[in-house]
Design an enzyme around this catalytic site. Structure first.
Site, PDB file in Angstrom:
ATOM      1  N   HIS A 151       1.097   5.168   1.116  1.00 30.79           N
ATOM      2  CA  HIS A 151       0.436   6.089   2.050  1.00 30.79           C
ATOM      3  C   HIS A 151       1.084   7.473   1.934  1.00 30.79           C
ATOM      4  CE1 HIS A 151      -1.736   7.371   5.614  1.00 30.79           C
ATOM      5  NE2 HIS A 151      -0.598   7.828   6.125  1.00 30.79           N
ATOM      6  N   ASN A 194       0.858  -1.183   0.000  1.00 34.57           N
ATOM      7  CA  ASN A 194       0.000   0.000   0.000  1.00 34.57           C
ATOM      8  C   ASN A 194       0.892   1.230   0.000  1.00 34.57           C
ATOM      9  OD1 ASN A 194      -2.068   1.847   0.245  1.00 34.57           O
ATOM     10  ND2 ASN A 194      -2.531   1.382   2.385  1.00 34.57           N
TER      11      ASN A 194
END
Ligand code: GRF
Length: 201
Positions: free
Chosen positions: A110, A108
């Site tokens: 961020h 992911n």
């Protein structure tokens, strides 16, 4: 054969677009095999369609509960045999079934320098705190919120006249570059995970 990426999106998809553009070059070593979303009507989906990439939508509201949604999301992703699943602005937390299947090959991106400012308002929280430097983090997703082992980070200065949008837009420039560079190296060269330390040879 190129490595296979499945990219998960929930919005504009500018991060996805950077991966689509990079993957168009065979030397990149990875293709976007599919794009998944948790909602219809977002710009990320037509970006995939324009690139000829299959898409799927897995909406929480279409399932009896979150556990059923989690299983369905994992099954949809698995159909495309990903070597790596990339969350690029995907605004749902994957659950135990998804992590059981893809943990260790699910990253992911961020828009803050974790462990600072986790959660959905990273740029806003960095500004509110008065941070002078923020940035973006690529990490392997675990069962926490933005807590997984860090793969890469890029620093971005916070300017005195920044607001949430100007800061996030600047971070996204660095984020797209980081994601394309690091995901490409991970797929071409492999990566090792030793506890919280992730290394790319
Ligand atoms: C990115 O900054 C990502 O880190 C955050 O949401 C943004 C997605 O932007 N979770 P886009 O949809 O790729 O333009």
């Amino acid at each position: 054969m190129p490595a296979r990426l499945v990219v998960l999106v929930s919005g504009t998809g500018s991060t996805l677009q950077a991966l689509l553009d990079a993957a168009a070059d065979p030397s990149y070593g990875a293709i976007v095999a599919a794009v998944g979303a948790d909602r219809e009507g977002i710009d990320g989906l037509p970006r995939a369609e324009r690139a000829g990439v299959p898409t799927f939508v897995c909406r929480l509201g279409d399932h009896v509960d979150r556990a059923a949604w989690d299983l369905a999301l994992a099954a949809e992703c698995a159909r495309f045999r990903p070597d790596l699943v990339v969350s690029a602005g995907f605004m749902k937390l994957a659950g135990p079934a998804f992590l059981h299947r893809f943990g260790g090959r699910f990253v992911n991106s961020h828009p803050a320098l974790l462990p600072s400012f986790p959660g959905v308002h990273g740029p806003r929280d960095a500004l509110a705190h008065g941070a002078k430097v923020s940035g973006c983090t690529l990490f392997l997703v675990d069962d926490g919120v933005d807590t997984g082992p860090i793969v890469a980070q890029r620093a971005v200065d916070v300017l005195d006249d920044d607001d949430e949008r100007t800061l996030h837009d600047r971070i996204k420039v660095a984020e797209r570059s980081m994601l394309v560079d690091v995901v490409g190296r991970m797929m071409r060269e492999g990566y090792r995970v030793n506890g919280r330390r992730v290394t790319i040879p």
